[in-house]
Design an enzyme around this catalytic site. Structure first.
Site, PDB file in Angstrom:
ATOM      1  N   ASP A 199       0.827  -1.210   0.000  1.00 51.99           N
ATOM      2  CA  ASP A 199       0.000   0.000   0.000  1.00 51.99           C
ATOM      3  C   ASP A 199       0.858   1.255   0.000  1.00 51.99           C
ATOM      4  O   ASP A 199       0.482   2.284  -0.575  1.00 51.99           O
ATOM      5  CB  ASP A 199      -0.927   0.003   1.221  1.00 51.99           C
ATOM      6  N   CYS A 219       0.850  11.336  -0.885  1.00 50.39           N
ATOM      7  CA  CYS A 219       0.694  11.888  -2.227  1.00 50.39           C
ATOM      8  C   CYS A 219       2.045  12.410  -2.723  1.00 50.39           C
ATOM      9  O   CYS A 219       2.675  13.239  -2.068  1.00 50.39           O
ATOM     10  CB  CYS A 219      -0.309  13.030  -2.186  1.00 50.39           C
ATOM     11  N   ASN A 249      -0.164   5.682   4.946  1.00 47.72           N
ATOM     12  CA  ASN A 249      -0.720   4.839   5.999  1.00 47.72           C
ATOM     13  C   ASN A 249      -0.274   5.331   7.377  1.00 47.72           C
ATOM     14  O   ASN A 249       0.714   6.051   7.497  1.00 47.72           O
ATOM     15  CB  ASN A 249      -0.209   3.405   5.832  1.00 47.72           C
TER      16      ASN A 249
END
Lengths: 301, 301
Positions: free
Chosen positions: B16, B240, B249
């Site tokens: 992720d 980002c 996260n």
């Protein structure tokens, strides 16, 4: 979980934030920034410090800043005051509230104030009594409540002793500082559990630093205990200037995001704080730790 | 407050985290990093994704990464699997656990998976049943549980429906994702209050993003509800790429700092995670959001 319905946020960025920034922000920029903060709905702004400018050159313009800001009705403008000479300058600058400060740990107190704790207390007592006599509010800061950079863990009994002394002098409110940002939620609740047996919750404020990312979790732990006053800095000012991105105080706008999302009233306008943080970030010249400011910036792109 | 005594951390940084970074990390660096993470005491690492590399070029080397890592006993190596073709590649790479994914909100599901929710379910069912038949564990991810970038607030009933469908298929665990990092502690407790009436707490994992600085406060709110499994990324990877410092996260080492400080056992070595985060930060080439990594860096200076 039952949380308080209303929280008071005390903005300490102009003092605690800027005093830890490497760069000197021009007086006019400080004034413009504080004027923005004044119009956000905040009811308390710590404007500057009357500590000897030799020690905190970043706030050497305390008198000019106090003279230059436009005061909004309903906002209390406070300043840090180290001794009677500082209080006289603060009086001349017409502060609304005087904040005195000391540490719970001897070594930090000695390094920061150049006095032992027993020698510090009479100095603070003079300030508090003179300020009260002049009709000013007084606030006491206790540093290193949750840990000391020199001594490590701080005994909560030491915090209680200092708190007792400060309330005995006549302070209106005690701000409990996690100066080096080491506290965790369990420790916060354990310390508060002890303190709330002696002092009413509306006399205690929590002052967290986000050095290790714990500030908002510690705020939540404090809300669980019924605390209703929190110190924070717009933008999260006050990080170590040598570590890019390192965090200072709890971030006002991130705190607002959490509280408002939880349905807790603060009276402060998130968007106005974000705009004020964007303003000071530009003056500082590097990214501030504020997550909501970064998220807003990402949206803009 | 009574918190769980032991928490399981599922490291999702290699999947992720990296899938959201702009830069392609060379396969050997990914392998070296995952090998470091494997020796930290973690029991679960999401290594990569078998989504079509066209969609996630950052993880196009899924097969090579799986083949290259040194597997430690007691660590479960999982991967994201979008469909039966992906599962076949994942089987060939000998994954321990397959993770399927969908959104609680229709629009996000459609934009992310290019299918409606009703059309997604049969695809996931095939994966879960085939994986279970092959003796593999399965995990279901639900995205946009606390808010959708297209639809705004997401009805918790929609989350419950998706959760029902996934558990009916036979998943072992459900990970509830705050994909865009908008949740607050009250919302977390309200959503969990509803879900825990239907599902046992040891079947639910929380997957927070720190976009607005809420991740650890939301973890604390989840601990209050008895949740014992949390997803996080070493270094806080996954921000980002266009917003320096923007958060991905929940940060593994910051989470560990909080949990260990609270006396909660994780079995994970904070120092080893910090070293692994420093390694990947150097490869990414810019400061990661991790507060403990920044604090450690400040100490070094």
């Amino acid at each position: 979980m039952k949380w308080p319905e209303t929280i008071t946020i005390k903005e300490v960025g102009p003092r605690d934030g800027l005093q830890n920034e490497k760069i000197f922000i021009p007086t006019d920029d400080k004034i413009a920034w504080i004027n923005e903060l004044s119009k956000s709905g905040l009811t308390s702004i710590e404007v500057t410090s009357f500590v000897n400018p030799k020690w905190i050159p970043a706030l050497a313009d305390a008198v000019d800043v106090m003279a230059g800001i436009k005061r909004e009705p309903g906002v209390s403008y406070s300043a840090l005051v180290p001794n009677r000479q500082g209080l006289e300058r603060a009086f001349a600058a017409d502060i609304d509230e005087a904040a005195v400060f000391m540490s719970a740990s001897e070594t930090h107190n000695l390094k920061n104030i150049n006095k032992t704790i027993p020698d510090t207390l009479p100095v603070l007592k003079e300030i508090v009594q003179d300020a009260n006599a002049a009709g000013k509010k007084t606030r006491g800061y206790v540093s290193t409540v949750f840990g000391c950079p020199y001594e490590g863990v701080v005994n909560t009994e030491a915090v209680v002793r200092v708190a007792d002394s400060l309330f005995d002098m006549g302070i209106d409110e005690l701000s409990l500082g996690d100066t080096i940002g080491v506290a965790n939620p369990r420790q916060v609740q354990e310390v508060l559990d002890l303190l709330l047996k002696r002092f009413p919750s509306d006399k205690l404020a929590m002052h967290f630093h986000d050095t290790r990312g714990m500030a908002l979790a510690n705020v939540l732990a404090s809300l669980d205990m019924g605390i209703t006053v929190f110190d924070s800095s717009a933008g999260g000012l006050g990080g170590c200037p040598y570590a890019p991105g390192a965090s200072g105080n709890a971030v006002t706008e991130d705190l607002l995001y959490m509280l408002h999302g939880m349905g807790i009233h603060t009276g402060v306008d998130e968007e106005k704080i974000l705009a004020a943080s964007a303003f000071i970030q530009e003056k500082i010249g590097q990214s501030l730790p504020s997550k909501n400011l970064q998220a807003a910036g990402a949206h803009d792109q």
